[in-house]
Design a protein around this motif. Sequence first.
Motif, short mmCIF file in Angstrom:
data_model
loop_
_atom_site.label_atom_id
_atom_site.label_comp_id
_atom_site.label_asym_id
_atom_site.label_seq_id
_atom_site.Cartn_x
_atom_site.Cartn_y
_atom_site.Cartn_z
N ALA A 136 -19.64 -1.79 48.14
CA ALA A 136 -20.20 -0.77 49.02
C ALA A 136 -19.19 -0.47 50.12
CB ALA A 136 -21.52 -1.22 49.64
N TYR A 137 -18.89 0.80 50.31
CA TYR A 137 -17.92 1.21 51.33
C TYR A 137 -18.47 0.91 52.72
CZ TYR A 137 -15.95 3.88 47.43
OH TYR A 137 -15.40 4.25 46.22
N ARG A 163 -20.97 1.90 45.77
CA ARG A 163 -22.07 2.64 46.40
C ARG A 163 -21.61 3.32 47.68
NH1 ARG A 163 -25.69 -0.49 50.05
NH2 ARG A 163 -24.20 0.56 51.40
N ILE A 164 -22.02 4.56 47.85
CA ILE A 164 -21.78 5.29 49.10
C ILE A 164 -23.12 5.45 49.83
CG2 ILE A 164 -19.72 6.48 48.31
CD1 ILE A 164 -21.44 8.93 47.68
N GLY A 165 -23.16 6.36 50.80
CA GLY A 165 -24.38 6.58 51.57
C GLY A 165 -25.18 7.75 51.05
N GLY A 166 -26.03 8.27 51.92
CA GLY A 166 -26.89 9.39 51.54
C GLY A 166 -28.13 9.39 52.42
N HIS A 168 -32.80 10.36 52.21
CA HIS A 168 -34.01 10.19 51.40
C HIS A 168 -34.05 11.12 50.20
CE1 HIS A 168 -34.97 13.45 54.21
NE2 HIS A 168 -35.84 13.87 53.32
N ASP A 169 -33.11 12.06 50.12
CA ASP A 169 -33.03 12.95 48.96
C ASP A 169 -31.98 12.48 47.96
OD1 ASP A 169 -35.00 14.77 49.87
OD2 ASP A 169 -33.53 15.72 51.19
N ALA A 170 -31.40 11.31 48.20
CA ALA A 170 -30.30 10.81 47.35
C ALA A 170 -30.85 10.16 46.08
CB ALA A 170 -29.44 9.83 48.13
N ILE A 171 -31.53 10.96 45.28
CA ILE A 171 -32.06 10.49 44.00
C ILE A 171 -31.15 11.01 42.89
CG2 ILE A 171 -34.01 10.61 42.40
CD1 ILE A 171 -35.81 11.00 44.90
N ILE A 172 -30.72 10.12 42.02
CA ILE A 172 -29.74 10.45 40.99
C ILE A 172 -30.46 10.81 39.70
CG2 ILE A 172 -27.73 9.61 39.71
CD1 ILE A 172 -27.70 7.43 42.13
N THR A 173 -30.17 12.00 39.19
CA THR A 173 -30.76 12.44 37.93
C THR A 173 -29.71 12.92 36.93
OG1 THR A 173 -31.13 14.65 38.87
CG2 THR A 173 -32.96 13.10 38.99
N SER A 185 -26.90 6.62 47.90
CA SER A 185 -28.04 5.75 48.21
C SER A 185 -28.82 6.32 49.39
CB SER A 185 -27.54 4.35 48.54
OG SER A 185 -26.73 4.36 49.70
N TYR A 186 -29.98 5.75 49.60
CA TYR A 186 -30.86 6.12 50.71
C TYR A 186 -30.61 5.15 51.85
CZ TYR A 186 -35.42 6.73 53.14
OH TYR A 186 -36.42 6.94 54.06
#
Length: 263
Positions: A136-137, A163-166, A168-173, A185-186
């Motif tokens: 994780a950075y 892993r980076i940041g993000g 509450h919308d950081a959902i991966i699809t 990530s959230y």
Amino acid sequence: MKRLTLCLLLFSCLANAQQKIKWPHHKKAVIILTYDDALDSQLKIAVPQLDAHHFKGTFFLTGDINHTNISKWRAAAAEGHELANHTLYHPCNSENMPENPLNASEKYSIYQIMREIYSMNNLLFAVDGKSERTYAYPCTETQVGGKSYVDSLRKSGLIKYARIGGDHDAIITDFKKLDPLLVPSYGLEEKTPGAKLIDFVNKTEQSGGMGVFMFHGVGGDYITTAADAHKELLSYLAKNRKDIWVATFQQAMDYISQANKQD
């Protein structure tokens, strides 16, 4: 006829591009619980809460681990929790962490950050005996000295996934376009309520995707998630384990990498 064939091929390509990943055991989504900075509250509160529900977390550790807690981290690893790399000294831009000027990331070189990651890998190997490592950075920064080190990390082979940041919308699809060294990530704010944590899980499930939580303190330390809120989240995940896969960062990313190879 040719036009019809072309249309069918185009439809097939679009369908494959938008096809959602099939999670194991018919799960609807995957949730990853990650914890940064090797904090005491994680050992005292987060790990026991995870163990109570038979969930495994990913703990991004720094060189702050020491003789007072290494045995506890080793025990956590033996229980199946993932110990991951967060550098030795957690370099961060001085604007974000003015209290730590000696480790200002704007003064680092790529060589320095890579050496820290390499050394932290060796320290973690001494703790859990594993050679593959995720990362994780620090402060979610992908640059040091004004230059990105993502490609250097990629070429080095030191890290399998990062892993980076993000938010509450950081959902991966879209897993076909997901860079394994830039997984969003959230990042939780101070005292995020349990209801908001569960809402993120619900959105992830509805999308059929992957959601990654970024915790720091749990019931203490800083950027703190209350112990009750963390427990509320885990209880919800336990009640819905039929539909939600709770995996470590490496487990989920290994599965995605294998699924992408088969497509």
